[in-house]
Write a protein that holds these residues in place. Structure first.
Motif: not given
Length: 181
Positions: A73-81, A84-87
């Motif tokens: 993941s080069l678009e999203m860093g740790k917090p937004p990813l 996103f993955l939690s959902l």
């Protein structure tokens, strides 16, 4: 060798599929669509289905057992990813298998795979984790040059072909087109 049309069509060649009739071992996929329609979600869902060894992804048969998937993941860093993955994770039951087989590299910054340092970095990741499937989000983040530079894109695609061949790993790259449709 040159073949007659019918001779070629009637000759059997073996294809090792990850997803039958869609995604082959050592294959290359480029996922492109209008902004905001779910390209990253689709790629992650495909990766999760393969990691869990589900029999199908949408209408395509999984051609084998569970696969080890690496999401770069080069678009999203740790917090937004993470958000996103939690959902997405709520829809999967076997969290242990998903944790073991779906690896997440949430860098959130470009890695220029058209430069020696980026190539060394990707090779070290591939050597360490040996994924069966590599998903890269996104095309713009792996090129140090503009994607309008035809020769630069050809060189990048050539490098990605060497990675696919060396590791016998299919590659799915997501392209986020930033221009208005």
């Amino acid at each position: 060798m040159v073949w007659g049309f019918d001779d070629f069509v009637n000759t059997e060649f073996k294809i090792n599929w990850i997803l039958k009739d869609l995604f082959a071992v050592g294959g290359f996929g480029l996922l492109v669509a209008h902004p905001g329609v779910g390209k990253t979600t689709l790629a992650i869902q495909m990766g999760a289905q393969l990691a869990l060894g589900h029999e199908k992804f949408l209408r395509w048969d999984n051609a084998g057992s569970s696969k080890k998937v690496l999401l770069l993941s080069l678009e999203m860093g740790k917090p937004p990813l993470n958000h996103f993955l939690s959902l997405i994770s709520n829809s999967y039951d076997d969290k242990q298998k998903l944790n073991r087989n779906f690896l997440v590299a949430p860098f959130g910054t470009p890695i220029p795979l058209d430069m020696p340092e980026g190539q060394q970095f990707l090779s070290s990741l591939m050597d360490e984790y040996m994924p069966d499937v590599l998903i890269i989000d996104s095309l713009q983040k792996i090129s140090s040059k503009e994607l309008t530079d035809e020769q630069a894109v050809k060189n990048l695609i050539h490098y990605l072909a060497t990675i696919r061949a060396k590791y016998n790993t299919p590659l799915l790259v997501i392209h986020h087109n930033r221009k208005k449709p």
